[in-house]
Design an enzyme around this catalytic site. Sequence first.
Site, PDB file in Angstrom:
ATOM      1  N   GLY A 194      52.746  47.908  32.944  1.00 39.99           N
ATOM      2  CA  GLY A 194      51.876  48.758  33.473  1.00 39.99           C
ATOM      3  C   GLY A 194      52.623  49.576  34.475  1.00 39.99           C
ATOM      4  O   GLY A 194      52.183  49.825  35.522  1.00 39.99           O
ATOM      5  N   SER A 245      43.358  41.887  42.647  1.00 31.67           N
ATOM      6  CA  SER A 245      42.818  43.089  43.460  1.00 31.67           C
ATOM      7  C   SER A 245      41.682  42.284  44.662  1.00 31.67           C
ATOM      8  O   SER A 245      41.444  41.083  44.476  1.00 31.67           O
ATOM      9  CB  SER A 245      41.777  43.951  42.516  1.00 31.67           C
ATOM     10  OG  SER A 245      40.757  44.630  43.283  1.00 31.67           O
ATOM     11  N   TYR A 301      34.856  44.819  35.925  1.00 27.90           N
ATOM     12  CA  TYR A 301      36.017  44.692  36.568  1.00 27.90           C
ATOM     13  C   TYR A 301      36.345  43.529  37.268  1.00 27.90           C
ATOM     14  O   TYR A 301      37.315  42.696  37.294  1.00 27.90           O
ATOM     15  CB  TYR A 301      36.601  45.953  37.073  1.00 27.90           C
ATOM     16  CG  TYR A 301      37.587  46.071  38.020  1.00 27.90           C
ATOM     17  CD1 TYR A 301      38.870  46.396  37.033  1.00 27.90           C
ATOM     18  CD2 TYR A 301      37.824  46.004  39.268  1.00 27.90           C
ATOM     19  CE1 TYR A 301      40.176  46.236  37.807  1.00 27.90           C
ATOM     20  CE2 TYR A 301      39.104  45.952  40.049  1.00 27.90           C
ATOM     21  CZ  TYR A 301      40.114  46.482  39.305  1.00 27.90           C
ATOM     22  OH  TYR A 301      41.240  46.213  39.602  1.00 27.90           O
TER      23      TYR A 301
END
Length: 281
Positions: A11, A141, A154
């Site tokens: 990514g 995260s 998510y």
Amino acid sequence: MTSEKTVLITGTSSGIGLAAAVAAAQAGWTVVATMRDTGKAEALLKAAAEHAVTDRIQVKRLDVVDPDSIATCLDEVIAEHGRLDALVNNAGAAQVGTIEQMSLDDVRAAMEVNFFGVVAATRAALPHLRASRGRVITVTSVGGAVGQPFNEAYCAAKFAVEGFMQSLDPVAATVGVDVIVVEPGAVASEFVANIGLDVPALLAAAGPYAPALQAYVARTQKSFGNAQTPSEAAASIIEALTGDRPPFRVQTSEWAREFVGTTLADLDGSAVQALTRAWLR
């Protein structure tokens, strides 16, 4: 660390991944910078040129939801560089919505990219990391520690990643592989823009959830107005990559440390729920 050390980062077309690729190259690593669409490599290559590290960054295609793509990329890395010393799982995709108004396919898609993609890349890289006594570094995260409104899919994926990595860590350590998770908070990058979120349409379709969603969107827009830069967040990845004894869990800012600390000290869940419920008023 020398340029003989090789790291594969997923990514890297924008945001934290791009910044981490450039910073790792500056730290002397050979960087295999991967992305699903190599046609989007222009920003990375421009940044590499600006920092005089073009010769240390190699762009390759890797789609984390395609096992054949992962295998092909790793085969090429070993054939061309002879080793893999670190994997940085950075690729991810946001998903905003609440479960009553999402399809199960939406949830599965979020899990495929954010969880199963990490598992697949890690599984494929481990034999090479065992050989080099290397590291798996995964960008999760603060949403992997604190469940957040309108982020059920998510956060579920990020929680799953953290559980997977926390469980893998002691096993990987027995064969000389370090496992680290890096938890950013709000980062000013294209990640949020890439959601393609049409806020007016989302609010119009939210029905009974519209007031809460409107409050959440306002709060989130404010938090991203004071976000870290991708380079600031990527600095924590480089510390995990190059440090002698990095801890298992790393936050990228003091705010992220305090936020994650809320849930780690919250045995009955009341502190976190009081915090996140306040976001919707």
